[in-house]
Design a protein around this motif. Structure first.
Motif, PDB file in Angstrom:
ATOM      1  N   MET A   1       0.840  -1.177   0.000  1.00 39.70           N
ATOM      2  CA  MET A   1       0.000   0.000   0.000  1.00 39.70           C
ATOM      3  C   MET A   1       0.887   1.244   0.000  1.00 39.70           C
ATOM      4  SD  MET A   1      -3.072   1.114   2.608  1.00 39.70           S
ATOM      5  CE  MET A   1      -2.309   0.604   4.108  1.00 39.70           C
ATOM      6  N   ALA A   2       0.868   1.986  -1.074  1.00 35.69           N
ATOM      7  CA  ALA A   2       1.672   3.197  -1.188  1.00 35.69           C
ATOM      8  C   ALA A   2       1.061   4.306  -0.331  1.00 35.69           C
ATOM      9  CB  ALA A   2       1.734   3.645  -2.638  1.00 35.69           C
ATOM     10  N   GLU A   3       1.949   5.169   0.186  1.00 36.95           N
ATOM     11  CA  GLU A   3       1.469   6.276   1.001  1.00 36.95           C
ATOM     12  C   GLU A   3       2.030   7.583   0.478  1.00 36.95           C
ATOM     13  OE1 GLU A   3       1.765   5.925   5.175  1.00 36.95           O
ATOM     14  OE2 GLU A   3       0.682   4.039   5.242  1.00 36.95           O
ATOM     15  N   ASN A   4       1.255   8.626   0.683  1.00 29.40           N
ATOM     16  CA  ASN A   4       1.630   9.967   0.283  1.00 29.40           C
ATOM     17  C   ASN A   4       1.660  10.801   1.553  1.00 29.40           C
ATOM     18  OD1 ASN A   4       2.004  12.413  -0.907  1.00 29.40           O
ATOM     19  ND2 ASN A   4       0.198  12.335  -2.196  1.00 29.40           N
ATOM     20  N   ASN A   5       2.850  11.026   2.117  1.00 30.05           N
ATOM     21  CA  ASN A   5       2.981  11.765   3.367  1.00 30.05           C
ATOM     22  C   ASN A   5       2.158  11.140   4.479  1.00 30.05           C
ATOM     23  OD1 ASN A   5       4.789  13.741   2.419  1.00 30.05           O
ATOM     24  ND2 ASN A   5       3.119  14.856   1.470  1.00 30.05           N
ATOM     25  N   GLY A   6       2.207   9.813   4.582  1.00 36.48           N
ATOM     26  CA  GLY A   6       1.486   9.128   5.638  1.00 36.48           C
ATOM     27  C   GLY A   6       0.028   8.863   5.332  1.00 36.48           C
ATOM     28  N   ILE A   7      -0.433   9.243   4.168  1.00 33.00           N
ATOM     29  CA  ILE A   7      -1.828   9.041   3.777  1.00 33.00           C
ATOM     30  C   ILE A   7      -1.863   7.975   2.689  1.00 33.00           C
ATOM     31  CG2 ILE A   7      -3.890  10.114   2.801  1.00 33.00           C
ATOM     32  CD1 ILE A   7      -2.856  12.771   4.045  1.00 33.00           C
ATOM     33  N   PRO A   8      -2.629   6.895   2.901  1.00 29.07           N
ATOM     34  CA  PRO A   8      -2.670   5.826   1.899  1.00 29.07           C
ATOM     35  C   PRO A   8      -3.107   6.335   0.520  1.00 29.07           C
ATOM     36  CG  PRO A   8      -3.773   5.153   3.907  1.00 29.07           C
ATOM     37  CD  PRO A   8      -3.470   6.619   4.047  1.00 29.07           C
ATOM     38  N   GLN A   9      -2.381   5.920  -0.500  1.00 31.40           N
ATOM     39  CA  GLN A   9      -2.686   6.345  -1.869  1.00 31.40           C
ATOM     40  C   GLN A   9      -4.091   5.910  -2.282  1.00 31.40           C
ATOM     41  OE1 GLN A   9      -0.707   8.444  -3.688  1.00 31.40           O
ATOM     42  NE2 GLN A   9      -2.489   8.564  -5.001  1.00 31.40           N
ATOM     43  N   GLU A  10      -4.540   4.754  -1.762  1.00 31.03           N
ATOM     44  CA  GLU A  10      -5.882   4.274  -2.094  1.00 31.03           C
ATOM     45  C   GLU A  10      -6.952   5.260  -1.636  1.00 31.03           C
ATOM     46  OE1 GLU A  10      -3.542   2.434  -0.556  1.00 31.03           O
ATOM     47  OE2 GLU A  10      -3.126   0.889  -2.043  1.00 31.03           O
ATOM     48  N   LEU A  11      -6.731   5.874  -0.477  1.00 28.36           N
ATOM     49  CA  LEU A  11      -7.664   6.873   0.047  1.00 28.36           C
ATOM     50  C   LEU A  11      -7.718   8.081  -0.885  1.00 28.36           C
ATOM     51  CD1 LEU A  11      -9.475   7.915   2.435  1.00 28.36           C
ATOM     52  CD2 LEU A  11      -7.389   8.902   3.366  1.00 28.36           C
ATOM     53  N   ILE A  12      -6.569   8.557  -1.286  1.00 26.59           N
ATOM     54  CA  ILE A  12      -6.494   9.713  -2.191  1.00 26.59           C
ATOM     55  C   ILE A  12      -7.140   9.372  -3.529  1.00 26.59           C
ATOM     56  CG2 ILE A  12      -4.917  11.235  -3.457  1.00 26.59           C
ATOM     57  CD1 ILE A  12      -2.995  10.888  -1.010  1.00 26.59           C
ATOM     58  N   ASN A  13      -6.848   8.181  -4.032  1.00 29.71           N
ATOM     59  CA  ASN A  13      -7.434   7.770  -5.318  1.00 29.71           C
ATOM     60  C   ASN A  13      -8.954   7.745  -5.259  1.00 29.71           C
ATOM     61  OD1 ASN A  13      -4.845   7.470  -6.321  1.00 29.71           O
ATOM     62  ND2 ASN A  13      -4.848   5.248  -6.161  1.00 29.71           N
ATOM     63  N   ARG A  14      -9.503   7.189  -4.172  1.00 26.17           N
ATOM     64  CA  ARG A  14     -10.969   7.100  -4.067  1.00 26.17           C
ATOM     65  C   ARG A  14     -11.585   8.494  -3.931  1.00 26.17           C
ATOM     66  NH1 ARG A  14     -15.350   5.040  -6.020  1.00 26.17           N
ATOM     67  NH2 ARG A  14     -17.019   4.895  -4.511  1.00 26.17           N
ATOM     68  N   ILE A  15     -10.964   9.370  -3.184  1.00 28.49           N
ATOM     69  CA  ILE A  15     -11.456  10.750  -3.076  1.00 28.49           C
ATOM     70  C   ILE A  15     -11.481  11.394  -4.459  1.00 28.49           C
ATOM     71  CG2 ILE A  15     -10.873  13.076  -2.235  1.00 28.49           C
ATOM     72  CD1 ILE A  15      -9.813  11.674   0.341  1.00 28.49           C
ATOM     73  N   ASN A  16     -10.418  11.189  -5.228  1.00 34.82           N
ATOM     74  CA  ASN A  16     -10.346  11.769  -6.572  1.00 34.82           C
ATOM     75  C   ASN A  16     -11.376  11.154  -7.522  1.00 34.82           C
ATOM     76  OD1 ASN A  16      -8.312  13.539  -5.845  1.00 34.82           O
ATOM     77  ND2 ASN A  16      -6.690  12.148  -6.463  1.00 34.82           N
ATOM     78  N   GLU A  17     -11.595   9.845  -7.396  1.00 33.08           N
ATOM     79  CA  GLU A  17     -12.611   9.191  -8.234  1.00 33.08           C
ATOM     80  C   GLU A  17     -13.991   9.783  -7.972  1.00 33.08           C
ATOM     81  OE1 GLU A  17     -12.660   4.972  -7.458  1.00 33.08           O
ATOM     82  OE2 GLU A  17     -10.535   4.768  -7.966  1.00 33.08           O
ATOM     83  N   LEU A  18     -14.319   9.949  -6.697  1.00 39.17           N
ATOM     84  CA  LEU A  18     -15.633  10.494  -6.356  1.00 39.17           C
ATOM     85  C   LEU A  18     -15.761  11.954  -6.797  1.00 39.17           C
ATOM     86  CD1 LEU A  18     -16.166   8.876  -2.846  1.00 39.17           C
ATOM     87  CD2 LEU A  18     -17.377   8.322  -4.976  1.00 39.17           C
ATOM     88  N   ALA A  19     -14.688  12.711  -6.686  1.00 35.51           N
ATOM     89  CA  ALA A  19     -14.728  14.112  -7.121  1.00 35.51           C
ATOM     90  C   ALA A  19     -14.958  14.198  -8.626  1.00 35.51           C
ATOM     91  CB  ALA A  19     -13.434  14.824  -6.742  1.00 35.51           C
ATOM     92  N   LYS A  20     -14.281  13.342  -9.370  1.00 40.41           N
ATOM     93  CA  LYS A  20     -14.455  13.320 -10.830  1.00 40.41           C
ATOM     94  C   LYS A  20     -15.875  12.907 -11.204  1.00 40.41           C
ATOM     95  CE  LYS A  20     -12.446  11.366 -15.019  1.00 40.41           C
ATOM     96  NZ  LYS A  20     -11.443  10.472 -15.578  1.00 40.41           N
ATOM     97  N   LYS A  21     -16.385  11.876 -10.528  1.00 39.98           N
ATOM     98  CA  LYS A  21     -17.744  11.413 -10.813  1.00 39.98           C
ATOM     99  C   LYS A  21     -18.774  12.487 -10.459  1.00 39.98           C
ATOM    100  CE  LYS A  21     -21.102   7.797 -10.116  1.00 39.98           C
ATOM    101  NZ  LYS A  21     -21.615   6.758  -9.267  1.00 39.98           N
ATOM    102  N   LYS A  22     -18.534  13.200  -9.369  1.00 42.93           N
ATOM    103  CA  LYS A  22     -19.455  14.266  -8.949  1.00 42.93           C
ATOM    104  C   LYS A  22     -19.568  15.328 -10.037  1.00 42.93           C
ATOM    105  CE  LYS A  22     -20.254  17.625  -5.272  1.00 42.93           C
ATOM    106  NZ  LYS A  22     -19.759  18.177  -4.005  1.00 42.93           N
ATOM    107  N   LYS A  23     -18.446  15.670 -10.649  1.00 40.86           N
ATOM    108  CA  LYS A  23     -18.449  16.672 -11.715  1.00 40.86           C
ATOM    109  C   LYS A  23     -19.097  16.156 -12.988  1.00 40.86           C
ATOM    110  CE  LYS A  23     -14.341  19.185 -10.245  1.00 40.86           C
ATOM    111  NZ  LYS A  23     -12.976  19.564 -10.584  1.00 40.86           N
ATOM    112  N   SER A  24     -18.885  14.887 -13.288  1.00 39.55           N
ATOM    113  CA  SER A  24     -19.354  14.369 -14.574  1.00 39.55           C
ATOM    114  C   SER A  24     -20.810  13.912 -14.557  1.00 39.55           C
ATOM    115  CB  SER A  24     -18.458  13.231 -15.061  1.00 39.55           C
ATOM    116  OG  SER A  24     -18.548  12.126 -14.181  1.00 39.55           O
ATOM    117  N   GLU A  25     -21.193  13.153 -13.527  1.00 37.85           N
ATOM    118  CA  GLU A  25     -22.550  12.603 -13.550  1.00 37.85           C
ATOM    119  C   GLU A  25     -23.299  12.733 -12.238  1.00 37.85           C
ATOM    120  OE1 GLU A  25     -22.182   7.969 -13.210  1.00 37.85           O
ATOM    121  OE2 GLU A  25     -20.521   8.712 -14.423  1.00 37.85           O
ATOM    122  N   GLY A  26     -22.640  13.183 -11.207  1.00 30.55           N
ATOM    123  CA  GLY A  26     -23.279  13.301  -9.904  1.00 30.55           C
ATOM    124  C   GLY A  26     -23.055  12.053  -9.067  1.00 30.55           C
TER     125      GLY A  26
END
Length: 84
Positions: A1-26
């Motif tokens: 599990m990769a980390e970005n300054n102590g924050i799991p990359q999977e967490l960041i990826n999921r936040i980004n996925e939801l942000a992208k989906k929110k903009k595109s389709e809700g």
């Protein structure tokens, strides 16, 4: 599990996925709740990581004299990071 300054990359990826989906389709109600929880988790981890970094700092003036604030020195002593 990769980390970005102590924050799991999977967490960041999921936040980004939801942000992208929110903009595109809700987002569904469940996704909105998930997004909120993920952001809260991210912020809590970020704050703890930032606090830890600040508490580890030592500050020196241009003459090389340590001028670390006493409050930080006291925290460092409590954590066994200083012996002065």
């Amino acid at each position: 599990m990769a980390e970005n300054n102590g924050i799991p990359q999977e967490l960041i990826n999921r936040i980004n996925e939801l942000a992208k989906k929110k903009k595109s389709e809700g987002l569904t109600e469940d996704e909105i709740l998930e997004q909120k929880k993920l952001r809260e988790t991210y912020l809590a981890m970020f704050r703890e990581n930032f606090r830890s970094h600040v508490e580890m700092l030592q500050v020196f003036d241009k003459n090389g004299k340590e001028v670390t604030p006493e409050k930080v020195k006291e925290i460092q002593r409590k954590r066994g990071l200083r012996d002065d």
